[in-house]
Design an enzyme around this catalytic site. Structure first.
Site, short mmCIF file in Angstrom:
data_model
loop_
_atom_site.label_atom_id
_atom_site.label_comp_id
_atom_site.label_asym_id
_atom_site.label_seq_id
_atom_site.Cartn_x
_atom_site.Cartn_y
_atom_site.Cartn_z
N HIS A 1 40.11 69.42 63.91
CA HIS A 1 39.98 68.37 62.89
C HIS A 1 38.64 68.51 62.18
CE1 HIS A 1 38.35 64.27 61.89
NE2 HIS A 1 39.43 64.28 61.15
N SER A 2 38.63 68.31 60.87
CA SER A 2 37.41 68.32 60.07
C SER A 2 36.74 69.70 60.16
CB SER A 2 36.47 67.20 60.54
OG SER A 2 35.40 67.03 59.64
N LEU A 3 35.50 69.76 60.57
CA LEU A 3 34.83 71.04 60.74
C LEU A 3 35.58 71.91 61.74
CD1 LEU A 3 32.45 73.04 60.45
CD2 LEU A 3 31.23 71.69 62.16
N PHE B 1 43.50 69.79 60.55
CA PHE B 1 43.71 68.41 60.12
C PHE B 1 42.48 67.93 59.36
CE2 PHE B 1 46.37 69.06 63.83
CZ PHE B 1 47.59 68.52 63.43
N HIS C 1 39.00 59.51 56.85
CA HIS C 1 38.88 60.85 57.43
C HIS C 1 38.99 60.83 58.95
CE1 HIS C 1 37.54 65.04 57.51
NE2 HIS C 1 36.62 64.72 58.40
#
EC number: 3.1.1.3
Length: 520
Positions: free
Chosen positions: A331-333, A352, A435
């Site tokens: 997820h994210s980074l 994601f 987010h």
């Protein structure tokens, strides 16, 4: 007088019609079974050979941690034993109880009753799989791949094309909602803290350095959680993403400092140079909207950065499971790193809410097969259009990302994007807090009856207003063309005089960014 006999219409015999019908049916059957798997993936209702439920379940087996920055040589692995699981469960329940006192506390697990558990580290995940015809490199040994990326392996154009193959692999079924939710939960699992228990084993050779006391779960580094299905021999590597105060990625902020540095390095146009007020994360900025491309590439490849760390973690997983199929998620980074890792080694990757990773993929010179059709990609990006980080709109000096110190300037993704239209369907407004991984799981992935359709991204260009030069010296030593006129009668001629300036380097700038001091 001769009379022509009346014309007779010819009718095919029943036997003739039967033969034609039989041949037609046989051709249709042959065409159906010869149809490539990647064209049949979209049949989410099919539960046959195109979409199979794994015979076993995926359980957390080990955890990797890798230092970055000053501790980039540290690399360890923890085997998840019953003792570790028990201690982690107690810590999880304690943390959950404490979090109930704070309304804005990010939950550590989904609130959906279907996935309820008292210990995320003991949860068994069920994933559906699907066949995928994926174009990837024939030789995927890490040493060869690294030499290829760094330009140490010379190949002719014919050899370059010959090293790509169409490989039949097993991939997660991204059309199945339950599989997508399970992969997202695996991504969130990498955020959950684990107690200081268990024996960490050195993956690399014993270090000469003394291990810092705060290294690991309370210090800097990147983490990877390894889930394994023993029956199917499939591994899922979940990579920890951004944990930061101000930027909502998880419930804790252990690696805030290095996460911010790597986020700004990967997803900004030039070292997070948003304005003169910003402190850049690297020294590649030349002057207004001009950046040193080779400098950026070297910064991304540094051994103390996240990309090198996640490659080392993959090497450890590959050594642990040499014959297994490996999938990556995050997820994210963590999602962006999963995508970069999948691109590097030809692995199925599901990300994601990740920022656009096309730009760092090109700067790292990751392998892109020539003429690759989109349906042969093994990278999928799930997200929704109310997340400015995923959509690439959280940029500019006054954006919410910039206000907390993040330069998220990329918007372009590789592979395929699977976007939920929550703005129109649910009336959401674009907000950075959308987010959060568990908001995504509870209200988006579980809020729709079906998984989002994955499509090819629209044409996209990152950092269109920037000029990237081969090196800083190239800018200072470029040839200046000036025109002078000769006034000799009766005609006027124009001649071009080329002058070359001496190579110099800027060592001092004013507050506007202009160079005020040069060094030869």
């Amino acid at each position: 007088m001769l009379h022509k006999s009346p014309s007779r219409k010819r009718f095919a015999s029943p036997l003739h019609l039967g033969c034609i019908l039989t041949l037609t049916v046989l051709c249709l059957i042959a065409y159906y079974f010869a149809l490539p798997d990647y064209l049949s993936v979209g049949k989410s209702s099919s539960r046959g050979a195109m979409d199979q439920k794994s015979d076993g379940t995926f359980r957390l087996k080990s955890i990797y941690r890798h230092g970055v920055g000053a501790n980039h040589r540290l690399h360890q692995r923890l085997e998840v034993t019953p003792e570790v699981i028990s201690a982690a469960g107690m810590l999880y329940q304690e943390t959950t109880t404490q979090g109930q006192d704070f309304e804005d506390q990010e939950p550590l697990w989904t609130t959906n009753a279907e996935y309820a558990t008292t210990n995320p580290f003991d949860f068994e995940f069920e994933l559906r799989r699907m066949p995928l015809l994926m174009k990837r490199m024939k030789e995927r040994d890490p040493e060869f791949i690294e030499s290829y990326i760094y330009g140490e392996t010379y190949m002719t154009e014919e050899e370059e094309h010959a090293m790509w193959i169409d490989d039949d692999i097993v991939a997660p079924n991204i059309t199945d909602r339950g599989t997508v939710v399970s992969l997202a939960l695996m991504s969130s699992n990498a955020y959950v803290r684990i107690p200081q228990t268990g024996d960490w084993r050195n993956v690399t050779e014993p270090w000469n350095e003394t291990e810092p006391e705060d290294f690991g779960w309370d210090g800097d580094g990147i983490r990877g959680h390894v889930f394994y299905n023993e029956v199917e021999n499939i591994v899922v590597l979940s990579i920890k993403g951004t944990s930061a105060q101000g930027l909502p990625g998880s419930g804790e902020d252990e690696t805030t400092g290095n996460d911010k540095i790597n986020d700004n390095l990967l997803f900004s146009c030039c070292c997070a140079r948003v304005s003169y007020l910003w402190t850049t994360v690297c020294d590649c900025y030349v002057k207004s909207y001009i950046c040193d491309e080779s400098c950026l590439e070297k910064e991304l490849r540094r051994k103390d950065r996240f990309y090198s760390a996640v490659v080392d973690i993959y090497k450890g997983v590959l050594k642990e499971y040499p014959d297994a199929a490996i999938w990556v998620t995050g997820h994210s980074l963590g999602g962006a790193l999963a995508s970069l890792l999948g691109r590097t080694f030809g692995l199925p990757a599901v990300a994601f809410e990740s920022p656009g990773e096309l730009l760092p993929s090109k700067r790292l010179h990751l392998p892109f097969p020539p003429g690759l059709p989109s349906y042969m990609e093994g990278i999928w990006h799930f997200g929704h259009n109310a997340d400015p980080i995923f959509m690439g709109t959280c940029n500019g000096a006054s954006s919410s990302c910039s206000l907390v110190g993040y330069a998220m300037e990329t918007a372009c993704h590789t592979g395929r994007v699977c976007v939920y239209d929550v703005v129109n369907d649910k009336g959401w407004s674009v907000n950075m807090f959308n987010h959060r991984i568990h908001k995504v799981i509870d209200e988006v992935l579980l809020g729709y009856e079906q998984a989002a359709k994955c499509v090819e991204p629209e044409p996209c260009v990152d950092c269109y207003n920037w000029k990237f030069i081969p090196s800083r010296d190239w800018e200072s030593s470029s040839r200046l063309i000036t025109k002078t006129k000769s006034h000799a009668a009766p005609t006027t001629t124009t001649r071009t005089t080329a002058t070359t300036t001496s190579s110099s380097t800027c060592v001092g700038r004013n507050w506007l960014g202009f160079c005020t001091k040069y060094e030869l």
